[in-house]
Design an enzyme around this catalytic site. Structure first.
Site, short mmCIF file in Angstrom:
data_model
loop_
_atom_site.label_atom_id
_atom_site.label_comp_id
_atom_site.label_asym_id
_atom_site.label_seq_id
_atom_site.Cartn_x
_atom_site.Cartn_y
_atom_site.Cartn_z
N PRO A 110 63.20 -10.98 26.12
CA PRO A 110 64.30 -11.67 26.92
C PRO A 110 65.49 -11.71 26.07
O PRO A 110 65.32 -11.73 24.59
CB PRO A 110 63.72 -13.01 26.98
CG PRO A 110 62.43 -12.88 26.76
CD PRO A 110 61.98 -11.69 26.16
N CYS A 113 69.84 -12.93 26.27
CA CYS A 113 70.72 -13.56 26.93
C CYS A 113 71.96 -12.53 26.98
O CYS A 113 72.33 -11.95 26.02
CB CYS A 113 71.04 -14.73 26.26
SG CYS A 113 69.85 -15.93 26.27
N ALA A 130 66.34 -15.69 28.95
CA ALA A 130 66.01 -17.26 28.99
C ALA A 130 66.99 -17.68 30.14
O ALA A 130 68.10 -17.37 30.47
CB ALA A 130 66.67 -17.87 27.65
N ARG A 160 56.31 -18.18 24.41
CA ARG A 160 56.82 -17.50 23.24
C ARG A 160 56.97 -18.59 22.31
O ARG A 160 57.48 -19.84 22.70
CB ARG A 160 58.31 -16.92 23.67
CG ARG A 160 58.81 -16.20 22.34
CD ARG A 160 60.20 -15.49 22.70
NE ARG A 160 60.20 -14.41 21.77
CZ ARG A 160 61.30 -13.56 21.64
NH1 ARG A 160 62.19 -13.69 22.53
NH2 ARG A 160 61.23 -12.51 20.94
N GLN A 175 61.58 -15.45 31.75
CA GLN A 175 61.28 -16.32 30.64
C GLN A 175 62.09 -17.59 31.05
O GLN A 175 63.51 -17.55 31.24
CB GLN A 175 61.93 -16.00 29.36
CG GLN A 175 61.64 -17.19 28.20
CD GLN A 175 62.27 -16.66 26.82
OE1 GLN A 175 63.67 -16.72 26.76
NE2 GLN A 175 61.62 -16.17 25.88
N ARG A 179 67.28 -6.26 20.30
CA ARG A 179 68.37 -5.53 19.86
C ARG A 179 68.06 -4.03 19.99
O ARG A 179 69.07 -3.10 20.07
CB ARG A 179 69.05 -5.89 18.53
CG ARG A 179 69.24 -7.57 18.73
CD ARG A 179 69.66 -8.18 17.35
NE ARG A 179 69.81 -9.59 17.26
CZ ARG A 179 70.17 -10.21 16.41
NH1 ARG A 179 70.19 -9.65 15.24
NH2 ARG A 179 70.10 -11.43 16.44
N TYR A 187 64.78 -24.13 20.83
CA TYR A 187 65.16 -24.76 22.22
C TYR A 187 64.36 -26.05 22.46
O TYR A 187 63.54 -26.39 21.84
CB TYR A 187 65.20 -23.90 23.20
CG TYR A 187 66.43 -22.53 22.83
CD1 TYR A 187 67.83 -22.80 22.95
CD2 TYR A 187 65.98 -21.24 22.79
CE1 TYR A 187 68.54 -21.97 22.38
CE2 TYR A 187 66.93 -20.14 22.39
CZ TYR A 187 68.34 -20.71 22.39
OH TYR A 187 69.14 -19.78 21.77
N LEU A 212 62.67 -6.62 14.18
CA LEU A 212 63.08 -5.63 13.43
C LEU A 212 61.87 -4.72 13.56
O LEU A 212 61.15 -4.02 12.46
CB LEU A 212 63.36 -6.07 11.87
CG LEU A 212 64.38 -6.82 11.48
CD1 LEU A 212 64.73 -7.21 9.87
CD2 LEU A 212 65.73 -5.88 12.28
#
Length: 364
Positions: free
Chosen positions: A23, A25, A57, A231, A100, A325, A183, A302
Site C-alpha cells: 500500500p 498513499c 491505506a 500489517r 488496506q 517505492r 497509526y 529496501l
C-alpha cells in the site's frame, strides 16, 4: 525454477508469484473518493505482473484519514468512486486486488507531503480534531489528540466492519488491517503512545485488545473465502517501545484467530526512532516472526534487486516480498526480475512485443 515466481497461498487466494505491491498513499482523493489519478496509478500497477496489489491505506471514517486527500471507504459515495476505478482496471488486469483498511489516529489531519507534510490544526481549513488511545501528541508540532472513550472504540470497530462490508461488495480479494507505522491500531499497541489504565492499556494483553477485536469483527464480516491479514511494525526503534518480542506474541494471537498472513514493517510511531537503514534491514524481523507462526509472512523495506528478493524466499526468511517505492520507480520491476531469474509473468497482450531486441520475453 525461481522461488520468487512460484505460487503462494494466502488463505484460499492463490497468487501467481510472491511479489506484492505494498500500500502506498497517493494523497489524491476527493474527500475520500478515488479520483482519475487512482485509475491511472492503480491501472499501471495492475499491469506490472506482480502477484497481488494492495490499495493504499484507506480510512474507515473521515477522521481517520492521514491527510484530507486520503482515500476512504465509509459511505456510498466513496464506494461508488472506487467501484468506477476498479471496474476500469478489471477489464484489462486479472491481478488480485486487496485494500488496506486504516485509521491514522494522532497522525491524522496533515498536509499532503509535497505541501509540507505538517499537522493541520482542527480550526484550520482541511483540519480536524485527532483521536488516540491517550492524549499524547506525536511531536511538539502536532495537535494533542483526544483520548478515545469506550463509545469511540465501539464506533471505530463498527466503522472497520462497515468498510469491510463495502470492500466485499466491491469484489476486493483481500483485506489488510493497518497495525503499523504509528497509526491508530499501532498507537494502541505501543506503551509509548498508549498510557491508558482501562482494559485497552497497561499489559500486553490489554494493548493488543483493540487490534484483535477489530480483526475478529472484520474477519466475521468479510467473505470467509477471502483472506484477511495484518500489517505490523515489528519495532518502534525506541527503547521501551513496541518491539519484536511483543510482535511475535501478537502474531501468534492473530494466527489463533484465523489471520491469513502477517506483513512485517517497522517504525513510524515516534520521532525519537533510530532506524539503522540498510538493504533488507527489516527482513530479519520477518524471519523471526516466520519462525514463530505457520501463516505466510511478507517482508518489505529496501528490497530492490531480483536476486535479493529471490534469496529472501529461498532462504525462507519470508514467504513473499512487498515493494513500494521500488515499484513506483520501476513499474515493470516484476517483468525485469522475471527476465533476470528465467521466469515469466502475466501482462497485457498489448505489451507482448515489448522485450528488447534479441532478449527473451518474460511475458506470458
Amino acid at each position: 525454477m525461481s522461488q520468487l515466481f512460484s505460487p503462494l497461498q494466502l488463505g484460499q487466494l492463490t497468487l501467481d508469484n510472491r511479489i506484492i505491491i505494498a500500500p502506498m498513499c497517493q494523497y489524491s482523493a476527493n474527500n475520500g473518493a478515488a479520483s482519475d489519478w487512482h485509475t491511472i496509478h492503480i491501472g499501471q500497477m495492475s499491469l506490472s505482473g506482480a502477484g497481488l496489489l494492495i490499495l493504499e491505506a484507506t480510512s474507515v471514517n473521515p477522521q481517520g484519514r492521514i491527510s484530507y486527500a486520503d482515500l476512504g471507504l465509509w459511505d456510498d459515495r466513496t464506494q461508488a468512486a472506487l467501484d468506477k476505478t476498479l471496474t476500469a482496471i478489471r477489464q484489462y488486469s486479472p491481478m488480485p486486488i486487496g485494500v488496506q483498511l486504516a485509521h491514522a489516529g494522532r497522525k491524522a489531519s496533515t498536509k499532503k507531503p509535497w505541501d509540507g507534510d505538517g499537522s493541520i490544526a482542527p480550526d484550520e481549513v482541511n483540519g480536524w480534531q485527532t483521536v488516540a488511545p491517550s492524549a499524547l501528541a506525536y511531536d511538539e508540532n502536532s495537535t494533542v489528540p483526544t483520548a478515545m472513550d469506550q463509545n469511540d472504540i465501539d464506533t471505530l470497530i463498527s466503522d472497520f466492519v462497515n468498510a469491510a462490508r463495502r470492500a466485499d461488495a466491491l469484489g476486493l480479494d483481500l483485506i489488510e488491517l493497518h497495525g503499523a507505522h504509528g497509526y491508530l491500531l499501532h498507537q494502541f499497541l505501543s506503551p509509548l503512545s498508549n498510557q491508558r489504565d482501562d482494559q485497552y492499556g497497561g499489559s500486553l494483553e490489554n494493548r493488543m485488545r483493540l487490534l484483535l477485536e477489530v480483526f475478529t469483527a472484520v474477519r466475521a464480516e468479510f467473505s470467509s473465502d477471502k483472506p484477511v491479514g495484518v500489517r505490523v511494525s515489528a519495532t518502534d526503534w525506541v527503547e521501551g517501545g513496541w518491539d519484536l518480542t511483543q510482535t511475535i506474541e501478537l502474531a501468534k494471537a492473530l494466527e489463533a484467530l484465523g489471520c491469513d498472513y502477517i506483513h512485517v514493517s517497522t517504525a513510524g510511531l515516534s520521532p525519537e526512532q533510530q532506524i539503522p537503514v540498510e538493504v533488507s534491514y527489516q527482513v530479519p524481523f520477518a524471519a523471526a516472526i516466520k519462525e514463530a507462526v505457520n501463516i505466510p509472512v511478507i517482508a518489505v523495506g529496501l528490497i530492490t534487486e531480483a536476486e535479493q528478493a529471490e534469496s529472501i524466499i529461498t532462504e525462507q526468511q519470508a514467504d513473499a516480498v512487498a515493494l513500494a517505492r521500488g515499484i513506483l520507480y520501476d513499474p515493470h520491476w516484476p517483468w525485469h526480475a522475471a527476465a533476470e531469474l528465467g521466469a515469466t509473468v502475466k501482462a497485457p497482450k498489448q505489451y507482448l512485443r515489448s522485450n528488447p531486441h534479441g532478449k527473451p520475453s518474460p511475458i506470458e
